[in-house]
Design a protein around this motif. Structure first.
Motif, PDB file in Angstrom:
ATOM      1  N   GLU A 186       1.268  -3.841  -1.402  1.00 27.15           N
ATOM      2  CA  GLU A 186       2.578  -4.122  -1.989  1.00 27.15           C
ATOM      3  C   GLU A 186       3.666  -3.292  -1.318  1.00 27.15           C
ATOM      4  N   TRP A 187       3.360  -2.028  -1.061  1.00 29.62           N
ATOM      5  CA  TRP A 187       4.330  -1.126  -0.445  1.00 29.62           C
ATOM      6  C   TRP A 187       4.756  -1.620   0.939  1.00 29.62           C
ATOM      7  N   GLN A 188       3.857  -2.311   1.622  1.00 29.72           N
ATOM      8  CA  GLN A 188       4.160  -2.820   2.958  1.00 29.72           C
ATOM      9  C   GLN A 188       4.709  -4.254   2.935  1.00 29.72           C
ATOM     10  N   GLY A 189       5.119  -4.708   1.756  1.00 26.50           N
ATOM     11  CA  GLY A 189       5.727  -6.026   1.662  1.00 26.50           C
ATOM     12  C   GLY A 189       4.728  -7.160   1.583  1.00 26.50           C
ATOM     13  N   HIS A 190       3.570  -6.894   0.936  1.00 25.94           N
ATOM     14  CA  HIS A 190       2.508  -7.894   0.786  1.00 25.94           C
ATOM     15  C   HIS A 190       2.002  -8.398   2.150  1.00 25.94           C
ATOM     16  N   ARG A 191       1.867  -7.479   3.067  1.00 26.48           N
ATOM     17  CA  ARG A 191       1.237  -7.721   4.368  1.00 26.48           C
ATOM     18  C   ARG A 191       0.862  -6.349   4.928  1.00 26.48           C
ATOM     19  N   TRP A 192      -0.025  -6.339   5.877  1.00 29.98           N
ATOM     20  CA  TRP A 192      -0.432  -5.067   6.481  1.00 29.98           C
ATOM     21  C   TRP A 192       0.525  -4.767   7.638  1.00 29.98           C
ATOM     22  N   LEU A 193       1.718  -4.342   7.270  1.00 28.69           N
ATOM     23  CA  LEU A 193       2.774  -4.086   8.243  1.00 28.69           C
ATOM     24  C   LEU A 193       2.373  -3.008   9.249  1.00 28.69           C
ATOM     25  N   LEU A 194       1.548  -2.059   8.806  1.00 28.37           N
ATOM     26  CA  LEU A 194       1.172  -0.932   9.664  1.00 28.37           C
ATOM     27  C   LEU A 194      -0.103  -1.187  10.461  1.00 28.37           C
ATOM     28  N   ARG A 195      -0.615  -2.405  10.379  1.00 31.28           N
ATOM     29  CA  ARG A 195      -1.878  -2.692  11.081  1.00 31.28           C
ATOM     30  C   ARG A 195      -1.754  -2.444  12.580  1.00 31.28           C
ATOM     31  N   HIS A 196      -0.631  -2.817  13.163  1.00 25.36           N
ATOM     32  CA  HIS A 196      -0.430  -2.640  14.598  1.00 25.36           C
ATOM     33  C   HIS A 196       0.766  -1.728  14.891  1.00 25.36           C
ATOM     34  N   ALA A 197       1.114  -0.889  13.916  1.00 30.45           N
ATOM     35  CA  ALA A 197       2.225   0.040  14.120  1.00 30.45           C
ATOM     36  C   ALA A 197       1.828   1.109  15.140  1.00 30.45           C
ATOM     37  N   PRO A 198       2.763   1.587  15.955  1.00 25.17           N
ATOM     38  CA  PRO A 198       2.441   2.585  16.978  1.00 25.17           C
ATOM     39  C   PRO A 198       1.760   3.835  16.421  1.00 25.17           C
ATOM     40  N   ALA A 199       2.231   4.329  15.263  1.00 26.48           N
ATOM     41  CA  ALA A 199       1.668   5.562  14.713  1.00 26.48           C
ATOM     42  C   ALA A 199       0.215   5.388  14.295  1.00 26.48           C
ATOM     43  N   THR A 200      -0.081   4.322  13.556  1.00 26.05           N
ATOM     44  CA  THR A 200      -1.461   4.116  13.109  1.00 26.05           C
ATOM     45  C   THR A 200      -2.370   3.719  14.267  1.00 26.05           C
ATOM     46  N   GLU A 201      -1.845   2.979  15.236  1.00 21.76           N
ATOM     47  CA  GLU A 201      -2.625   2.647  16.424  1.00 21.76           C
ATOM     48  C   GLU A 201      -2.949   3.921  17.208  1.00 21.76           C
ATOM     49  N   TRP A 202      -1.977   4.827  17.278  1.00 23.52           N
ATOM     50  CA  TRP A 202      -2.194   6.092  17.990  1.00 23.52           C
ATOM     51  C   TRP A 202      -3.276   6.917  17.307  1.00 23.52           C
ATOM     52  N   PHE A 203      -3.211   7.028  15.980  1.00 20.16           N
ATOM     53  CA  PHE A 203      -4.235   7.764  15.250  1.00 20.16           C
ATOM     54  C   PHE A 203      -5.607   7.128  15.440  1.00 20.16           C
ATOM     55  N   HIS A 204      -5.637   5.811  15.507  1.00 17.03           N
ATOM     56  CA  HIS A 204      -6.907   5.110  15.676  1.00 17.03           C
ATOM     57  C   HIS A 204      -7.543   5.461  17.009  1.00 17.03           C
ATOM     58  N   ALA A 205      -6.735   5.521  18.066  1.00 16.80           N
ATOM     59  CA  ALA A 205      -7.259   5.830  19.397  1.00 16.80           C
ATOM     60  C   ALA A 205      -7.438   7.331  19.590  1.00 16.80           C
ATOM     61  N   ALA A 206      -6.427   8.100  19.211  1.00 17.01           N
ATOM     62  CA  ALA A 206      -6.460   9.543  19.445  1.00 17.01           C
ATOM     63  C   ALA A 206      -7.544  10.233  18.637  1.00 17.01           C
ATOM     64  N   GLY A 207      -7.755   9.770  17.407  1.00 19.20           N
ATOM     65  CA  GLY A 207      -8.788  10.392  16.583  1.00 19.20           C
ATOM     66  C   GLY A 207     -10.147  10.325  17.238  1.00 19.20           C
ATOM     67  N   ARG A 208     -10.491   9.162  17.739  1.00 14.06           N
ATOM     68  CA  ARG A 208     -11.779   8.988  18.423  1.00 14.06           C
ATOM     69  C   ARG A 208     -11.859   9.864  19.669  1.00 14.06           C
TER      70      ARG A 208
END
Length: 218
Positions: A26-48
């Motif tokens: 709901e916070w993202q407007g009833h869609r996964w707005l952050l699914r391909h956001a630069p910050a979350t994508e960076w955490f996904h790659a950098a964490g690994r």
């Protein structure tokens, strides 16, 4: 481990999974707005990548300790840390290979095309398998919960700092994936439980001491 049981019951048994995912969706407007956001994508790659580099650093330190007498006291603790972190991530990946749960973003409730199927529920015929449980990415952080036992053997006063590093990294990686719609909170709870249990059991194997009464009876 008691906390693990409580969290599993709350998230999977009493609906905390869906409640939290609903709020994020709901916070993202009833869609996964952050699914391909630069910050979350960076955490996904950098964490690994960060976790992999850290593991290679520990492996290198163990190899150096094996070649130097002055570091003999670190050989067992470093060997423990190498094995515990690697085995934790392997066990999470192995569990993920045969478990059969979908990501939130796959579900009808969150804009996908699949019904929700619980961990122990029978999957409808014709529905392709899910591969989102437990949280593989978070294992790159929670595997370092083993730092608690490593430091307990090497620098006991620092053990809580080690626990904070592993727990903090796991929470950070896990939250970034939940924001993307990749996991429910229970997926991360199970990952943390697997990593902690692995670290604990290996600690008992590496530093097992017979009970004094048993020693006296020999």
């Amino acid at each position: 481990m008691a906390a693990f049981v409580v969290l599993v019951m709350a998230s999977m048994g009493f609906g905390a999974d869906q409640w939290l995912a609903d709020r994020l969706y709901e916070w993202q407007g009833h869609r996964w707005l952050l699914r391909h956001a630069p910050a979350t994508e960076w955490f996904h790659a950098a964490g690994r990548d960060v976790s992999t580099v850290a593991w290679l650093g520990v492996l290198a330190a163990w190899l150096v300790a094996r070649s130097r007498r002055s570091l003999v006291a670190l050989r067992r603790p470093l060997a423990y840390l190498v094995i515990a972190t690697a085995l934790s991530t392997i066990l999470v990946a192995w569990t993920k290979s045969w478990s059969n749960m979908d990501c939130p973003w796959d579900l009808v409730r969150y804009g996908g095309d699949r019904p929700y199927v619980g961990l122990f529920a029978l999957r409808p015929l014709g529905l392709t398998r899910g591969d989102c449980f437990p949280a593989g990415h978070a294992s790159g952080g929670y595997a370092w919960l083993s730092l608690y036992f490593f430091l307990l053997a090497v620098r006991p006063r620092w053990r809580w700092a080690g626990l904070a590093v592993g727990g903090g990294a796991g929470l950070l990686f896990g939250l970034s994936q939940q924001l993307r719609g990749a996991h429910f909170v229970s997926h991360d709870v199970w990952t943390a439980g697997i990593c902690w249990a692995t670290a604990l059991l290996l600690y008992l194997l590496f530093w097992h001491r017979p009970v004094r009464g048993m020693e006296a009876g020999r």
